[in-house]
Write an enzyme that holds these catalytic residues in place. Structure first.
Site: not given
Ligand SMILES: *Cc1c(COP(=O)(O)O)cnc(C)c1O
Length: 367
Positions: A256, A35
């Site tokens: 800054y 994702k």
């Molecule tokens: C993002 C996600 C994962 C992966 O999680 P990580 O902590 O990056 O391993 C697994 N299951 C769901 C439902 C997620 O949204």
């Protein structure tokens, strides 16, 4: 000439990390979670390194389409399911498996016209209170789905809130077990932290696991564990060069807000990387950075296009010197993205996802 900034995606490291998570997951099949455009790495850049996965998990239909266009014919799971009725047609067309986490998604399925019955992952809210059916509503949802001709197979899913910390997973596992023990179907519970920290306890309950962050070489439970201590390798390097050098006298300030004041004579380097590249503006003086593969520290505020670093301990360094903001230096030294994230009060997740579009990216070839 373009600015000297460059991100490198380490395909061999991604492949190694997947193998590491497969080993940790025992007999479970592995979704590579991609994702957010593969946690900022770019789906097109990681897909080959992850082809040994059993499936890909993501949220966006457009990302699922890109995976199919890359000739991935295996399973793809939509972790949040469908957002509107029309999405189901795309699921049918692209052969996507999808989460069902609420009654509205069952309503959509019930009126969906399809030749191909759908594979559903029914999500339980076992305590995180984000998406999913409460344990007491779960079986009713399962029964309703099971009666639909649009549904071919129902698998069971939940997500842990504290797999990386002291609270752990016991209460959520107990809530899940209590309701699902006698239901048929495959189970998927674990994210990266649960796979690395709790796999023995979950061995009987995991047909699929869903690693994300660990695949990209960041520790889900930093600073308790480092990525290296989990056997993970950095999947991304952000590198640049020194484009200016200043000699400071005692009392001179940097950047800054003049937040850093030199107490003695010192030499500083100006690096072509700033918050508009995705380097966190919250990194304070002292944040680690590598110059020519040697550790030194950030000084003063991060600005849009530049940061300043201390060259006093590195007399050989100067104009054009190589700077590693995170990841690997040419001499093999590693600066973990988790360390930089911790200095900014955030996580490796946020830094990799925030790599800015203006940064050119190269993919390190497979060896
Ligand atoms: C993002 C996600 C994962 C992966 O999680 P990580 O902590 O990056 O391993 C697994 N299951 C769901 C439902 C997620 O949204």
């Amino acid at each position: 000439m373009p600015r000297p900034i460059l991100a490198t995606i380490h395909a061999p490291a991604l492949r190694h990390n997947l193998a590491r998570m497969q080993a940790a997951a025992g007999d479970a099949k592995v979704w590579a979670t991609v994702k957010a455009d593969a946690y900022g790495h770019g789906i097109e850049r990681v897909v080959d390194a992850f082809r040994a996965a059993d499936g890909f998990a993501l949220l966006d239909l457009s990302e699922a389409e890109r995976l199919r266009a890359l000739d991935w014919r295996g399973p793809i799971l939509l972790l949040e399911g469908c957002f509107e009725q029309r999405d189901l047609e795309h699921c049918s067309r692209l052969g996507l498996w999808h989460v069902v986490h609420c009654e509205e998604q069952i309503d959509m399925l019930a009126t969906h016209k399809t030749q191909v019955p759908h594979r559903i992952f029914l999500k339980m809210n076992s305590g995180m209170n984000r998406l999913g059916f409460k344990p007491e509503r779960y079986r009713a949802a399962w029964t309703r789905l099971n009666a639909l001709p649009q549904v071919e197979e129902i698998s069971l899913l939940t997500h842990f809130s504290d797999a990386d910390g002291d609270k752990g997973i016991a209460a959520q596992v107990a809530a899940f077990e209590a309701v699902t023990a006698d239901l048929p179907g495959e189970r998927t519970l674990s994210n990266s932290a649960a796979i690395l920290r709790h796999s023995p306890a979950l061995a009987q309950r995991s047909d699929w696991v869903r690693p994300g962050i660990a695949l990209y070489g960041s520790a889900p439970d930093f600073a308790q564990h480092s990525a290296a201590s989990w056997g993970l390798q950095p999947g991304m390097t952000l590198a640049s060069r020194i484009i200016g050098v200043q000699q400071l006298q005692p009392g001179d300030t940097v950047g800054y807000g003049s937040t850093f004041t030199a107490e003695q004579a010192m030499r500083i380097g100006v690096v072509s990387c700033g918050y508009a590249d995705g380097y966190p503006r919250h990194c304070p003086t002292g944040t680690p950075v590598l110059v020519d593969g040697q550790r030194t520290r950030l000084l003063g505020r991060v600005s849009m296009d530049m940061v300043t670093v201390d060259l006093t301990p590195l007399p050989q360094a100067g104009m054009g010197s190589h700077v590693t903001l995170w990841g690997l230096a040419a001499n093999g030294q590693c600066l973990s993205i988790d360390e930089v994230a911790a200095a900014a009060g955030t996580l490796g997740y946020e830094l990799m996802c925030a790599l800015a579009p203006r940064v050119p990216v190269q993919v390190q070839a497979e060896d």
